[in-house]
Design an enzyme around this catalytic site. Structure first.
Site, mmCIF file in Angstrom:
data_model
loop_
_atom_site.group_PDB
_atom_site.id
_atom_site.type_symbol
_atom_site.label_atom_id
_atom_site.label_comp_id
_atom_site.label_asym_id
_atom_site.label_seq_id
_atom_site.Cartn_x
_atom_site.Cartn_y
_atom_site.Cartn_z
ATOM 1 N N ASP A 117 0.724 -1.352 -0.240
ATOM 2 C CA ASP A 117 0.245 -0.276 -0.193
ATOM 3 C C ASP A 117 1.010 0.922 -0.404
ATOM 4 O O ASP A 117 0.700 2.552 0.192
ATOM 5 C CB ASP A 117 -0.512 -0.045 1.166
ATOM 6 C CG ASP A 117 -2.137 -0.792 0.538
ATOM 7 O OD1 ASP A 117 -2.431 -1.205 0.077
ATOM 8 O OD2 ASP A 117 -2.266 -1.726 2.347
ATOM 9 N N ASP A 176 -7.303 -3.856 -5.439
ATOM 10 C CA ASP A 176 -6.524 -2.715 -5.391
ATOM 11 C C ASP A 176 -5.346 -1.900 -5.291
ATOM 12 O O ASP A 176 -4.325 -1.194 -5.484
ATOM 13 C CB ASP A 176 -6.225 -2.774 -3.631
ATOM 14 C CG ASP A 176 -7.988 -3.428 -3.003
ATOM 15 O OD1 ASP A 176 -8.316 -5.207 -3.361
ATOM 16 O OD2 ASP A 176 -8.653 -2.858 -1.902
#
Length: 397
Positions: A117, A176
């Protein structure tokens, strides 16, 4: 049916008669209202945590209690990204001061090797900081963060590993992850090191081949076998099922391939983004106000939660995608984005000043399966809402 769900269902149902689906919706007024409220709320939220330098906003409980995170939470960079965007739009030095403060709080994460991330965390914060100020100290953090992210790439499998802490999967990759490729492309432009571009493109291509179904919906999680480099399992973590279309996952795909087309000009990515857009727009479970349910295949539609975060991401992506296609498609994409922004800027979703813990939007869904962050404000919903407002504002400039 749970009373809370019923109330939310009725609330969002009433929005179908709001400006969100009214062709006469005044977009100039919507943009002005949304940005002004965003400034008010963001200053309120920034002030509330200014004396807690290790904390970052995460979400708000029903009783108004602010839940915070440390810098390692995957959303840690979104709030400073909101502040930087609002500072750029207004020139308000207080917003810049807050943006610098909250950006500095996550600096150490540039060395984190255990998360995919880093694009969310470091590029949504330091990326804006460098673009707006030109300060080399922000560039250095982007490059180190990109180096750390690149360490998670397996050249044999061809993708960046998502999680290390979920033993049910060997080499999980989530949709994602497409969003984190933008930082790698920026690192390529800043250094001319083709490794970053190669990793980003390999990941995007392998994801395109494996994550998407014939109708261009995407699954959430793929688990790869690193011995034969093949998909071992198709699964979900936040969606309703392994075969469903988790709403935010569809938004990540739409945004991710639109972004990769911008960065590379590879027409394959543009075609993929257009296909994903068609799936979303034509889905029979997309409500008239264009705020999706948390999963397009949730079994209790229409009596379930909407996800404002998915709508905000989609709106931002639709606005950008409209700039790369013919007029017919551009008009269609912008019509969807206008409806989403009008609905999000209505009283049903836009927080009143000083409420909602200082967050801008209400009614997002983080992880329905774990009953975590359900029907709450979330920092990434705010980030992409502000981005979408500004993208629309700058369309004809």
């Amino acid at each position: 049916m749970n009373k809370k769900i019923l109330v939310v269902s009725i609330l969002v149902g009433t929005l179908c008669t709001s400006c969100g689906v009214n062709k006469s919706c005044d977009m100039n007024a919507i943009i002005e209202k949304g940005l002004e409220r965003s400034v008010e709320q963001s200053k309120f939220l920034a002030t509330s945590l200014i004396e807690e330098p290790e904390q970052l906003p995460r979400y708000v409980l029903a009783d108004g209690t602010l839940v915070t995170s440390d810098s390692h939470w995957w959303c840690s960079g979104f709030f400073s990204g909101v502040l930087w965007q609002l500072y750029e739009n207004t020139g308000d030095e207080l917003l810049k001061e807050y943006a610098e403060n909250y950006t500095a709080r996550i600096k150490k994460e540039q060395y984190s090797l255990d998360t995919h991330d880093l694009g969310f965390m470091m590029y949504c914060s330091y990326g804006h900081a460098y673009r707006i100020t030109g300060d080399e100290k922000y560039k250095d953090v982007i490059l180190q963060s990109s180096k750390s992210l690149a360490s998670r790439f397996n050249p044999k499998v061809g993708v960046i590993k998502s999680w290390d802490d979920k033993p049910k999967w060997d080499y999980p990759v989530i949709i994602d992850n497409m969003m984190n490729l933008e930082m790698l492309e920026e690192a390529y432009k800043l250094t001319n090191d083709t490794l970053y571009d190669k990793i980003a493109n390999n990941h995007a291509m392998v994801t395109m081949a494996n994550h998407f179904r014939p109708d261009y919906s995407s699954c959430h999680v793929l688990d790869y076998d690193t011995i034969n480099n093949k998909v071992e399992k198709i699964d979900t973590h936040q969606g309703y099922s392994s075969t469903s279309a988790w709403a935010r996952g569809q938004a990540w795909g739409l945004y991710g391939y639109t972004m990769m087309y911008r960065e590379t000009k590879n027409p394959i990515y543009l075609e993929q983004a257009k296909h994903i857009a068609k799936f979303i727009i034509n889905h029979p479970n997309l409500p008239k106000d264009k705020i999706p349910y948390w999963d397009f295949d949730a079994p209790d539609i229409p009596n379930t939660y909407r996800d404002a975060s998915a709508a905000a991401i989609m709106a931002s992506a639709f606005i950008e995608l409209s700039q790369y296609v013919d007029k017919g498609l551009a008009d269609e994409y912008l019509a969807i984005a206008r409806t989403q922004l009008c609905t999000l800027t209505s009283d049903g979703y836009l927080a009143s000043p000083g409420s909602n813990g200082g967050f801008i939007l209400k009614h997002s869904v983080g992880n329905m399966n774990e009953n975590r962050e359900v029907d709450v404000p979330l920092t990434y919903a705010d980030y992409y809402y502000v981005e979408a407002l500004l993208r629309y504002k700058h369309l004809n400039q």
